[in-house]
Design a protein around this motif. Structure first.
Motif, PDB file in Angstrom:
ATOM      1  N   LYS A   1       4.062   8.513   8.011  1.00 42.04           N
ATOM      2  CA  LYS A   1       3.374   7.452   7.825  1.00 42.04           C
ATOM      3  C   LYS A   1       3.156   7.388   6.186  1.00 42.04           C
ATOM      4  CE  LYS A   1      -1.007   5.553   8.439  1.00 42.04           C
ATOM      5  NZ  LYS A   1      -2.218   4.690   9.431  1.00 42.04           N
ATOM      6  N   LYS A   2       3.454   6.487   5.790  1.00 43.27           N
ATOM      7  CA  LYS A   2       3.764   6.366   3.954  1.00 43.27           C
ATOM      8  C   LYS A   2       2.594   5.669   3.675  1.00 43.27           C
ATOM      9  CE  LYS A   2       8.762   6.978   3.278  1.00 43.27           C
ATOM     10  NZ  LYS A   2       9.864   7.181   2.890  1.00 43.27           N
ATOM     11  N   CYS A   3       1.641   6.180   2.614  1.00 43.66           N
ATOM     12  CA  CYS A   3       0.607   5.421   2.135  1.00 43.66           C
ATOM     13  C   CYS A   3       0.746   4.941   0.976  1.00 43.66           C
ATOM     14  CB  CYS A   3      -0.508   6.585   1.385  1.00 43.66           C
ATOM     15  SG  CYS A   3      -1.216   7.360   2.659  1.00 43.66           S
ATOM     16  N   ARG A   4       0.535   3.528   0.681  1.00 44.90           N
ATOM     17  CA  ARG A   4       1.116   2.342  -0.348  1.00 44.90           C
ATOM     18  C   ARG A   4       0.390   2.467  -1.561  1.00 44.90           C
ATOM     19  NH1 ARG A   4      -1.023  -2.450  -2.297  1.00 44.90           N
ATOM     20  NH2 ARG A   4      -2.839  -2.175  -0.268  1.00 44.90           N
ATOM     21  N   PRO A   5       1.369   3.096  -2.320  1.00 45.39           N
ATOM     22  CA  PRO A   5       0.464   4.349  -3.463  1.00 45.39           C
ATOM     23  C   PRO A   5      -0.013   2.941  -4.610  1.00 45.39           C
ATOM     24  CG  PRO A   5       2.969   4.250  -4.239  1.00 45.39           C
ATOM     25  CD  PRO A   5       2.146   3.416  -3.108  1.00 45.39           C
ATOM     26  N   HIS A   6      -1.407   3.024  -5.478  1.00 43.99           N
ATOM     27  CA  HIS A   6      -1.827   2.425  -6.208  1.00 43.99           C
ATOM     28  C   HIS A   6      -0.602   1.716  -7.164  1.00 43.99           C
ATOM     29  CE1 HIS A   6      -4.721   1.081  -9.697  1.00 43.99           C
ATOM     30  NE2 HIS A   6      -5.590   1.161  -8.966  1.00 43.99           N
ATOM     31  N   THR A   7      -0.737   0.816  -7.526  1.00 43.67           N
ATOM     32  CA  THR A   7       0.034  -0.411  -7.624  1.00 43.67           C
ATOM     33  C   THR A   7       0.019   0.485  -9.807  1.00 43.67           C
ATOM     34  OG1 THR A   7      -1.997  -1.635  -7.201  1.00 43.67           O
ATOM     35  CG2 THR A   7       1.050  -3.083  -7.538  1.00 43.67           C
ATOM     36  N   ALA A   8      -0.616   0.587 -10.199  1.00 51.00           N
ATOM     37  CA  ALA A   8      -0.816   0.977 -11.560  1.00 51.00           C
ATOM     38  C   ALA A   8       0.029   1.806 -11.791  1.00 51.00           C
ATOM     39  CB  ALA A   8      -1.514   0.643 -12.138  1.00 51.00           C
ATOM     40  N   ILE A   9      -0.818   3.025 -10.771  1.00 46.75           N
ATOM     41  CA  ILE A   9      -0.219   4.707 -11.068  1.00 46.75           C
ATOM     42  C   ILE A   9       1.071   4.491 -10.414  1.00 46.75           C
ATOM     43  CG2 ILE A   9      -0.505   6.644  -9.750  1.00 46.75           C
ATOM     44  CD1 ILE A   9      -2.714   6.198 -11.515  1.00 46.75           C
ATOM     45  N   ALA A  10       1.838   3.681  -9.659  1.00 46.62           N
ATOM     46  CA  ALA A  10       2.943   3.640  -8.861  1.00 46.62           C
ATOM     47  C   ALA A  10       3.856   3.586 -10.088  1.00 46.62           C
ATOM     48  CB  ALA A  10       3.111   3.327  -7.769  1.00 46.62           C
ATOM     49  N   LYS A  11       3.537   2.409 -10.914  1.00 47.66           N
ATOM     50  CA  LYS A  11       4.516   1.678 -12.002  1.00 47.66           C
ATOM     51  C   LYS A  11       4.816   2.810 -13.431  1.00 47.66           C
ATOM     52  CE  LYS A  11       3.190  -3.009 -11.922  1.00 47.66           C
ATOM     53  NZ  LYS A  11       2.283  -4.104 -12.474  1.00 47.66           N
ATOM     54  N   GLN A  12       3.980   3.699 -12.873  1.00 51.35           N
ATOM     55  CA  GLN A  12       4.217   5.217 -14.419  1.00 51.35           C
ATOM     56  C   GLN A  12       4.497   5.810 -13.758  1.00 51.35           C
ATOM     57  OE1 GLN A  12       0.395   5.576 -16.998  1.00 51.35           O
ATOM     58  NE2 GLN A  12       0.041   3.270 -16.774  1.00 51.35           N
ATOM     59  N   GLY A  13       4.701   6.141 -12.489  1.00 49.45           N
ATOM     60  CA  GLY A  13       4.981   7.761 -11.766  1.00 49.45           C
ATOM     61  C   GLY A  13       4.677   8.406 -11.464  1.00 49.45           C
ATOM     62  N   ILE A  14       2.992   8.280 -11.915  1.00 47.49           N
ATOM     63  CA  ILE A  14       2.053   9.164 -12.345  1.00 47.49           C
ATOM     64  C   ILE A  14       2.351   9.405 -10.121  1.00 47.49           C
ATOM     65  CG2 ILE A  14      -0.090   9.928 -12.408  1.00 47.49           C
ATOM     66  CD1 ILE A  14      -0.282   7.877 -14.303  1.00 47.49           C
ATOM     67  N   THR A  15       1.668  11.404 -10.461  1.00 45.79           N
ATOM     68  CA  THR A  15       1.227  11.955  -9.244  1.00 45.79           C
ATOM     69  C   THR A  15      -0.543  12.946  -8.992  1.00 45.79           C
ATOM     70  OG1 THR A  15       2.853  13.720  -9.290  1.00 45.79           O
ATOM     71  CG2 THR A  15       3.238  12.122  -8.094  1.00 45.79           C
ATOM     72  N   PHE A  16      -1.344  11.769  -7.741  1.00 46.33           N
ATOM     73  CA  PHE A  16      -2.130  12.997  -8.491  1.00 46.33           C
ATOM     74  C   PHE A  16      -2.127  14.542  -7.903  1.00 46.33           C
ATOM     75  CE2 PHE A  16      -3.331   9.132  -6.817  1.00 46.33           C
ATOM     76  CZ  PHE A  16      -3.788   8.023  -7.387  1.00 46.33           C
ATOM     77  N   ASN A  17      -3.083  14.990  -9.091  1.00 45.69           N
ATOM     78  CA  ASN A  17      -2.779  16.964  -9.113  1.00 45.69           C
ATOM     79  C   ASN A  17      -3.767  17.198  -8.508  1.00 45.69           C
ATOM     80  OD1 ASN A  17      -3.607  19.610  -9.767  1.00 45.69           O
ATOM     81  ND2 ASN A  17      -2.532  18.510 -12.181  1.00 45.69           N
ATOM     82  N   LYS A  18      -3.282  17.851  -7.218  1.00 41.47           N
ATOM     83  CA  LYS A  18      -4.485  18.435  -6.746  1.00 41.47           C
ATOM     84  C   LYS A  18      -5.075  19.341  -7.052  1.00 41.47           C
ATOM     85  CE  LYS A  18      -1.981  17.273  -2.146  1.00 41.47           C
ATOM     86  NZ  LYS A  18      -1.254  18.406  -1.235  1.00 41.47           N
ATOM     87  N   ASN A  19      -5.145  19.955  -8.170  1.00 40.16           N
ATOM     88  CA  ASN A  19      -5.501  21.172  -8.937  1.00 40.16           C
ATOM     89  C   ASN A  19      -6.911  20.584  -9.637  1.00 40.16           C
ATOM     90  OD1 ASN A  19      -3.674  23.710  -8.181  1.00 40.16           O
ATOM     91  ND2 ASN A  19      -2.035  22.761  -9.872  1.00 40.16           N
ATOM     92  N   PHE A  20      -6.682  19.175  -9.892  1.00 37.83           N
ATOM     93  CA  PHE A  20      -7.949  18.253 -10.483  1.00 37.83           C
ATOM     94  C   PHE A  20      -8.950  18.185  -9.700  1.00 37.83           C
ATOM     95  CE2 PHE A  20      -5.382  17.700 -14.798  1.00 37.83           C
ATOM     96  CZ  PHE A  20      -5.212  19.212 -15.211  1.00 37.83           C
ATOM     97  N   GLY A  21      -8.549  18.411  -7.983  1.00 38.73           N
ATOM     98  CA  GLY A  21      -9.726  17.798  -6.925  1.00 38.73           C
ATOM     99  C   GLY A  21      -9.054  15.839  -6.939  1.00 38.73           C
ATOM    100  N   GLN A  22      -8.091  15.023  -7.202  1.00 39.82           N
ATOM    101  CA  GLN A  22      -7.925  13.902  -7.496  1.00 39.82           C
ATOM    102  C   GLN A  22      -7.208  13.525  -6.317  1.00 39.82           C
ATOM    103  OE1 GLN A  22      -4.595  13.889 -10.260  1.00 39.82           O
ATOM    104  NE2 GLN A  22      -6.165  14.081 -11.910  1.00 39.82           N
ATOM    105  N   HIS A  23      -8.545  12.693  -5.399  1.00 35.21           N
ATOM    106  CA  HIS A  23      -8.560  12.052  -4.525  1.00 35.21           C
ATOM    107  C   HIS A  23      -9.586  10.408  -5.043  1.00 35.21           C
ATOM    108  CE1 HIS A  23      -7.294  15.295  -1.723  1.00 35.21           C
ATOM    109  NE2 HIS A  23      -8.365  15.718  -2.323  1.00 35.21           N
ATOM    110  N   ILE A  24      -8.876   9.475  -5.352  1.00 34.23           N
ATOM    111  CA  ILE A  24      -9.284   8.034  -5.683  1.00 34.23           C
ATOM    112  C   ILE A  24      -9.981   7.678  -4.787  1.00 34.23           C
ATOM    113  CG2 ILE A  24      -8.356   6.059  -6.949  1.00 34.23           C
ATOM    114  CD1 ILE A  24      -8.387   8.815  -8.590  1.00 34.23           C
ATOM    115  N   LEU A  25     -11.039   7.053  -5.354  1.00 34.90           N
ATOM    116  CA  LEU A  25     -12.121   6.409  -3.950  1.00 34.90           C
ATOM    117  C   LEU A  25     -10.960   4.867  -4.140  1.00 34.90           C
ATOM    118  CD1 LEU A  25     -14.553   5.848  -2.169  1.00 34.90           C
ATOM    119  CD2 LEU A  25     -15.787   5.751  -4.371  1.00 34.90           C
TER     120      LEU A  25
END
Length: 306
Positions: free
Chosen positions: A8-32
Motif C-alpha cells: 500500500k502506497k501512501c500519498r506524500p505531502h504535496t509540498a514535500i513531494a515536490k522537493q523530494g524530501i524523505t522523512f528522517n526516522k532518526n529525528f522521529g519525523q512523523h507529520i501530524l
C-alpha cells in the motif's frame, strides 16, 4: 500459488513531494496530517492573542500555521534544515512571516527563550528529557499541550497503584498537573509510526515544594529501581548503603560533626524507615506526600542522596 498483496502506497505531502524530501526516522519525523486533531490541540491550549507559543518539531508547518492565526508570536524549534526551508517558504509573503521565529538545532541543547504556552507533536525519542527541560524552564509557562507515544503519556498521568506508575509519574506530578486529553491513532500521521499516540496537557504548579530536586531524584531512583520491592529491601542493598554512608560522612565533615565509632549506616536507615512506618511500603503504592516525608526524615538525620 498464493497471491502477493501489493504494497500500500501512501500519498506524500504535496509540498514535500515536490522537493523530494524523505522523512528522517532518526529525528522521529512523523507529520501530524489530521486537521481536526491539530485544531483540537490548539483549542485545548486556550491561547490568547498576547501569547508567545513554543512549538518543537514543526515539520512542514501544519500546526505552525494554525498557531500563527491566534497568537502574537510562534517560536519553532526544528533540527532538520530541509524542513526549516519548507517552513520559511510556507510563511513567505504572508502576514505571519514577522510572527514566526525559527530556532535551528536540537531542542535539548538549545537555550529556549521566553514562551507562555507550548504546543507540539514531540519527537518520541526525546520525550522524557524534554518534559523536564520544559518544567525546569524559567520563567514558567502557563501550560503545554503535547503529543507523546501513548504508553509514555499513560505513565505521565499514572497514579499510585496503577500498573504504569513509575519515577516518571511521580517526578512529573511533583512539578505539574498532568491530564490526558485524547488518544490518537497511527493513521493520523505521515508516515504512520509503529505505536499509538496520545495528547496530554501539562500545567506547572505555581508553588512546587521547596526541596532539592537532585536529592528527590536520588531518593526516588532507589525506591523505584524495583517498585514492587519494599523500601526496607531497597535500602538494604550494599551499593545503596555504601553511597548513603559516604554522603553521611561528607555531611558530618562539612558541618564539623564527629562520626561515632560504632556508627552503622544500616541501623540508622532502618531506624528512619521504622519510625515512619515505611519499611514495608512499596514505591508503586506511595504518593508524593509519602516521599516528601521520607526525604525530610533522611535530611533531618544528615543522610543525603546526592
Amino acid at each position: 500459488m498464493p497471491k502477493i498483496k501489493a504494497e500500500k502506497k501512501c500519498r506524500p505531502h504535496t509540498a514535500i513531494a515536490k522537493q523530494g524530501i524523505t522523512f528522517n526516522k532518526n529525528f522521529g519525523q512523523h507529520i501530524l496530517k489530521n486537521p481536526l486533531i491539530i485544531t483540537s490541540m490548539v483549542e485545548k491550549a486556550a491561547l490568547r492573542p498576547t501569547d508567545t507559543v513554543l512549538e518543537i518539531g514543526p515539520g512542514t508547518g501544519n500546526m505552525t500555521m494554525k498557531l500563527l492565526e491566534d497568537v502574537k508570536q510562534v517560536v519553532a524549534c526544528e533540527i532538520d534544515p530541509r524542513l526549516v526551508a519548507e517552513l520559511q517558504k510556507r510563511v513567505q509573503t504572508t502576514p505571519y512571516q514577522k510572527k514566526l521565529q525559527i530556532l535551528i538545532g536540537d531542542v535539548l541543547k538549545t537555550e529556549l527563550p521566553y514562551f507562555s504556552v507550548c504546543v507540539a507533536n514531540i519527537p518520541y525519542q526525546i520525550s522524557s528529557p524534554l518534559v523536564f527541560k520544559l518544567l525546569l524552564h524559567r520563567p514558567t509557562f502557563r501550560c503545554a499541550v503535547l503529543m507523546f507515544q501513548k504508553e509514555f503519556a499513560e505513565r505521565l498521568v499514572a497514579k499510585p497503584g496503577d500498573k504504569l506508575y513509575c519515577r516518571l509519574s511521580i517526578n512529573t506530578q511533583l512539578l505539574a498537573r498532568v491530564d490526558m486529553l485524547m488518544k490518537v491513532g497511527k493513521n493520523n500521521f505521515r508516515p504512520p509510526p509503529k505505536v499509538e499516540s496520545a495528547v496530554v496537557r501539562i500545567e506547572p504548579r505555581s508553588d512546587p515544594p521547596a526541596i532539592s530536586y537532585t536529592e528527590w531524584d536520588g531518593l526516588t531512583r532507589i525506591a523505584f529501581l524495583r517498585k514492587n520491592k519494599t523500601l526496607g529491601g531497597a535500602f538494604r542493598q550494599n551499593v545503596v548503603l555504601a553511597m548513603l554512608e559516604k554522603n553521611y560522612k561528607l555531611h558530618c565533615s562539612l558541618h564539623n560533626k564527629e562520626v561515632p565509632q560504632d556508627f552503622k549506616i544500616k541501623e540508622k536507615v532502618e531506624g528512619i524507615l521504622t519510625r515512619l512506618g515505611a519499611e514495608q511500603k512499596r514505591a508503586r503504592m506511595m504518593d508524593i506526600d509519602d516521599f516528601l516525608a521520607l526525604l525530610q526524615a533522611f535530611s533531618d538525620e544528615g543522610i543525603h542522596f546526592s
